[in-house]
Design an enzyme around this catalytic site. Structure first.
Site, mmCIF file in Angstrom:
data_model
loop_
_atom_site.group_PDB
_atom_site.id
_atom_site.type_symbol
_atom_site.label_atom_id
_atom_site.label_comp_id
_atom_site.label_asym_id
_atom_site.label_seq_id
_atom_site.Cartn_x
_atom_site.Cartn_y
_atom_site.Cartn_z
ATOM 1 N N SER A 118 0.868 -1.148 0.000
ATOM 2 C CA SER A 118 0.132 0.233 0.128
ATOM 3 C C SER A 118 0.794 1.374 0.035
ATOM 4 C CB SER A 118 -0.870 0.033 1.399
ATOM 5 O OG SER A 118 -1.560 1.334 1.524
ATOM 6 N N LYS A 119 0.467 2.034 -0.907
ATOM 7 C CA LYS A 119 1.270 3.399 -0.997
ATOM 8 C C LYS A 119 1.124 4.206 0.339
ATOM 9 C CE LYS A 119 3.366 6.746 -3.218
ATOM 10 N NZ LYS A 119 4.731 6.672 -3.967
ATOM 11 N N ARG A 120 -0.100 3.952 1.056
ATOM 12 C CA ARG A 120 -0.199 4.621 2.308
ATOM 13 C C ARG A 120 0.675 4.097 3.436
ATOM 14 N NH1 ARG A 120 -5.568 3.549 0.818
ATOM 15 N NH2 ARG A 120 -5.693 1.830 2.439
ATOM 16 N N ASP A 167 8.572 5.253 -7.696
ATOM 17 C CA ASP A 167 9.585 5.414 -6.851
ATOM 18 C C ASP A 167 10.750 4.467 -6.830
ATOM 19 O OD1 ASP A 167 7.730 7.183 -5.208
ATOM 20 O OD2 ASP A 167 6.687 5.469 -4.079
#
Length: 494
Positions: free
Chosen positions: A262-264, A272
């Site tokens: 998850s990017k979160r 990235d």
């Protein structure tokens, strides 16, 4: 009844007789690893079968849309060699390829579905979040059993409504997935999902069924989180009397055994990874192997070109089990790709990283790249390996002591004093001349070669670990700078 001529015209446009897959991202920002894997599998299925790969932009969720995200999608797909045959930028026989531009279609098909008895207007007051979640008890919904005349009258009077799918109360629905096989669910467990929202825009679940059919999509690749929606998709296809495409539901990419990426939570997106110094081709290779493995002669192989992946990709090789993203394994792939590059290609790729640390134009970036290629895991590691070229770091004289090289302060001092004279008198400042001068001294002194080479490298670089040995470093620094640094080394030892 509706005039069916328009619908027949739409059917006539649908390409037939070929494998057709689609990648349908939402323009909500970055390309996360799971999305990239979906795009890769979708592309590889089409290319392996000699079919068409289509890009469709699913932008009906206007709230989450991010400015510039469509450009990110195009850029990422181009970088990853995912050339699409049809899409918003290249057109095609079933344009438009942006969902908001297809808005008039969805209402027409929702109306047709109502006439066929598989959908109904719902006038009940529900918030959009409740609608989107599907949290709706159809047993209590009076609109479900409302007469068509009453429904038409209230709609004509301007009452707001959504259009819901009419799921049968009784029986079960069975769908087939290419990975998970046949799955049967009881219809009583399915909700009457919203197809058209109050604002007239379709929900994701409705729009992608309509678009997949009208675009002739034969294989639908998506995450396994959509398995629970597949029975409702089946019922929609059946309600229209359409052929159901092959479903390919992929298990998630996990950060560890318990958590999805998850990017979160700080997990890297494709962008990235590139900014962290990974090569696109290494990322593609590794991500394809997250949940898929080749079979037959290629079963033990790890490193693939894109064409090799196209040639051997087989849906049967996709695993039901979640795949764990291992950054260390990706680093291994990256280093293998770097080593396999031509020296010229690596030098060009490495140049900006080299020049961020080595500003002195007198030092040849290509020569420095040659030292790095077999010793580099990530491109972003390059600058810290080269900080000694522009300025000699402040180092401790203890670096001259090395047990394995049998180097002591006394032997180092002797080696530097003698090498200063020999380097100064050297006719040609190249690898052969520098190497032969140091070997000749070691032979004269009756010591191991390292007794001479270790102190020369320490004096030249001021570091115990360097990309390249004493010969290469001295050659790149040049005679004058090498002599200056050897003198500074002697001062430390004195």
């Amino acid at each position: 009844m509706k005039d069916m001529s328009w619908f027949r015209e739409m059917e006539d446009k649908i390409p037939q007789g070929e494998v057709r897959t689609r990648f349908a991202p939402s323009p909500t920002g970055y390309m996360h690893v799971g999305n990239l894997r979906t795009a890769l599998y979708t592309y590889l299925i089409a290319r392996h079968a000699g079919g068409k790969f289509i890009l469709r932009i699913e932008d009906t969720d206007q709230v989450r849309q991010v400015e510039g995200a469509v450009e990110v999608i195009y850029k990422t797909m181009a970088q990853c060699h995912l050339e699409h045959d049809e899409g918003p930028d290249v057109g095609g026989p079933v344009a438009p390829y942006i969902q908001t531009e297809r808005r008039p279609y969805y209402k027409e098909y929702a109306q047709l579905l109502m006439e066929r008895g598989h959908a109904y207007r719902c006038f009940c007051e529900k918030t959009e979040s409740e609608e989107d979640s599907g949290d709706f008890d159809r047993g209590d919904d009076p609109c479900r059993s409302m007469s068509r005349e009453e429904s038409d009258r209230r709609a004509a009077a301007g009452e707001p409504y959504v259009i819901r799918q009419l799921i049968p109360h009784e029986g079960s629905t069975t769908f087939h997935d290419e990975i998970f096989g046949d799955i049967t669910v009881e219809n009583s467990t399915l909700d009457d999902q919203v197809l058209i929202k109050r604002d007239g825009l379709p929900t994701y679940n409705f729009a992608n069924v309509i678009d997949d059919h009208l675009m002739g999509i034969t294989h639908v690749v998506r995450g396994s989180e959509y398995l629970s929606s597949a029975p409702k998709y089946n019922l929609l296809y059946q309600g229209f009397g359409w052929e159901i495409p092959k479903y390919v539901h992929c298990s998630p990419v996990m950060r560890d055994a318990h958590n999805k990426m998850s990017k979160r939570h700080g997990d890297p997106s494709y962008e990235d990874l590139i900014s962290q110094g990974f090569l696109t081709d290494a990322v593609i290779n590794y991500v394809t192997l997250l949940g898929w493995s080749p079979r037959g002669e290629q079963a033990e192989k790890e490193i693939f070109t894109m064409q090799e992946l196209v040639d051997c990709f087989d849906i049967a090789g996709i695993s039901k089990s979640p795949a764990i993203f291992d950054i260390e394994k990706l680093k291994y792939f990256n280093s293998e790709y770097i080593r396999a590059m031509s020296p010229e290609a690596f030098a060009e790729l490495a140049q900006p990283y080299i020049r961020s640390a080595v500003k002195n134009p007198a030092y040849d970036a290509a020569a420095i790249a040659a030292l790095l290629q077999q010793r580099t895991e990530l491109l972003t590691d390059i600058p810290e390996k080269l900080d000694f070229f522009d300025s000699l770091p402040d180092y401790d004289r203890e670096l001259f002591v090395h047990k394995k090289s049998k180097s002591t302060p006394e032997s180092a001092k002797q080696a530097l004093e003698l090498m200063l004279r020999r380097f100064d008198a050297l006719e040609s400042w190249d690898d052969e001349g520098i190497m032969n001068a140091m070997l000749a001294l070691a032979q004269e002194l009756g010591v191991k070669n390292s007794v001479v080479m270790w102190p020369v490298r320490i004096a030249a670089a001021g570091k115990a670990v360097t990309p390249g040995g004493a010969v290469e470093i001295c050659r790149i620094l040049g005679r004058e700078e090498t002599l200056r640094r050897l003198k500074l080394g002697l001062e430390k030892l004195n």
